[in-house]
Scaffold this motif. Structure first.
Motif, mmCIF file in Angstrom:
data_model
loop_
_atom_site.group_PDB
_atom_site.id
_atom_site.type_symbol
_atom_site.label_atom_id
_atom_site.label_comp_id
_atom_site.label_asym_id
_atom_site.label_seq_id
_atom_site.Cartn_x
_atom_site.Cartn_y
_atom_site.Cartn_z
ATOM 1 N N ARG A 85 -32.077 14.256 13.786
ATOM 2 C CA ARG A 85 -31.905 13.400 12.618
ATOM 3 C C ARG A 85 -32.135 14.192 11.339
ATOM 4 O O ARG A 85 -31.416 14.014 10.354
ATOM 5 C CB ARG A 85 -32.857 12.204 12.697
ATOM 6 N N TYR B 202 -24.607 5.711 9.361
ATOM 7 C CA TYR B 202 -26.025 5.367 9.241
ATOM 8 C C TYR B 202 -26.263 4.434 8.057
ATOM 9 O O TYR B 202 -26.953 3.412 8.183
ATOM 10 C CB TYR B 202 -26.826 6.664 9.085
ATOM 11 N N ALA C 112 -30.712 12.409 8.031
ATOM 12 C CA ALA C 112 -31.094 10.998 8.049
ATOM 13 C C ALA C 112 -32.155 10.720 6.985
ATOM 14 O O ALA C 112 -33.220 11.329 7.002
ATOM 15 C CB ALA C 112 -31.630 10.615 9.425
ATOM 16 N N ILE D 234 -29.395 3.360 12.521
ATOM 17 C CA ILE D 234 -28.047 3.475 13.070
ATOM 18 C C ILE D 234 -28.000 2.789 14.426
ATOM 19 O O ILE D 234 -28.990 2.774 15.164
ATOM 20 C CB ILE D 234 -27.641 4.964 13.163
#
Length: 371
Positions: free
Chosen positions: A169, A219, A174, A231
């Motif tokens: 991630r 996401y 992310a 997500i």
């Protein structure tokens, strides 16, 4: 703790060392150092907005609407002051099991687009994936996961020791603040159930040259616009065959699972890829639109590798016809261990072209355990 002040960081991934050795990575190498990724900038519009001209450049348009809306959705873009032709929007039906299901899509904007218009009763948002303020992420950018020593055995026969290498991630950027509300509460606390099935999807999004940005677009759609908090897929695969960690599964360093997975005892975090069939169902999503064309050979090969790995670490038989049992209601649904999204719900996913060859190109290759 305010959402925007939450310090984004990667899932700790050191725990995967015991699961397998490092593998050569497909795609460009990613160093295990601090990364700076641009935040996604979003400009939402109402369903009745007509022609929308966002204030900033935009890369994609997200489209969301209730599943009860029956009008066929379409989109057109303005470029150079001229509106282009209407194009169909390929919607997914998905969602968290504790929310109403939603139909959604992400549509790539053409280069130089200055506006867009959507018909079909949908909410939209224009996303800029590359010009936002820098978000700093620390931690390993890649990790590997392997089957237990000695391979594994199913009713279909013996297998070797499949492995897969993931972009973490942190590696794909992310923004972990999406997972928390303004008071720091987790918007989608992890819940784990024994794995029963593996389901394959496509994003129905034309990919760009920056596949990590494509993952960030999905996401943002799921975590922020649909307010899921994360997500909805466990694993994503890009056209180069690069594999990405999806849904956050805790701080133990193991993607998808509650801890080191063992055949017959592996529990996956509940995601949001197959509404009412999410518990114990691992969602693997290919980046791209396979309505009219097939995934690349690299993507298909990686998908086969990932499905073999998931079967190996969970003990699931890839050739089996199963009876999926909802752990909360006890409802039973006939299914196959390896399924397409459309096998569960009324949806085009993972695309008509790909669906036609799915059995020979994917399921049978996984069952054979080679080639």
């Amino acid at each position: 703790m305010r959402r925007r002040s939450f310090l984004a960081s990667s899932t700790a991934l050191a725990g995967l060392t015991a699961l397998g050795t490092a593998l050569p990575a497909r795609g460009p190498a990613l160093a295990d150092t601090a990364l700076e990724i641009p935040r996604v900038m979003a400009e939402p519009a109402s369903a009745a907005a007509g022609l929308v001209r966002p204030d900033t450049r935009f890369d994609v348009v997200t489209v969301t609407r209730p599943v009860t809306t029956r009008t066929e959705p379409a989109i057109r873009f303005e470029t150079g002051g001229v509106l282009g032709a209407w194009e169909p929007v390929h919607l997914h039906t998905s969602g968290r099991d504790d929310r109403d299901p939603v139909s959604s899509a992400v549509v790539r904007a053409p280069e130089g687009a200055t506006g867009y218009e959507v018909r079909g009763g949908a909410q939209t948002s224009a996303l800029n994936l590359s010009d936002g303020e820098a978000l700093r992420l620390d931690g390993p950018a890649r990790t590997s996961l392997s089957a237990p020593d000695g391979g594994y055995q199913t009713l279909s026969g013996p297998y070797g020791r499949p492995s897969a290498r993931f972009v973490t991630r942190a590696g794909w950027g992310a923004d972990e603040s999406y997972r928390f509300d303004d008071e720091g509460n987790d918007l989608w606390p992890a819940e784990f159930h024994p794995v029963q099935a593996l389901t394959v999807h496509h994003t129905a999004l034309a990919t760009s040259g920056d596949h990590a940005a494509d993952v960030r677009a999905v996401y943002h759609l799921h975590a922020v616009q649909l307010a899921w908090g994360d997500i909805g897929y466990h694993v994503l695969i890009d056209p180069d065959g690069v594999v990405y960690e999806g849904r956050h599964s805790g701080g133990d360093g193991v993607p998808v699972f509650s801890g080191r997975p063992r055949p017959g005892r592996a529990a996956s975090v509940t995601a949001g890829h197959a509404y009412t069939f999410n518990h114990g169902n691992v969602g693997v999503c290919l980046l791209g639109d396979f309505t009219d064309e097939l995934p690349t050979q690299a993507a298909r090969d990686s998908l086969v590798d990932v499905l073999r790995l998931l079967c190996a670490v969970t003990g699931a038989d890839p050739a089996a016809e199963i009876e999926y049992v909802h752990p909360g209601t006890g409802a039973r649904t006939p299914a196959r261990t390896i399924s397409r999204h459309r096998d569960w719900l009324d949806t085009e996913c993972p695309g008509n072209a790909f669906s036609e060859v799915f059995d020979t190109e994917i399921r049978q290759r996984v069952v054979r355990g080679r080639g």
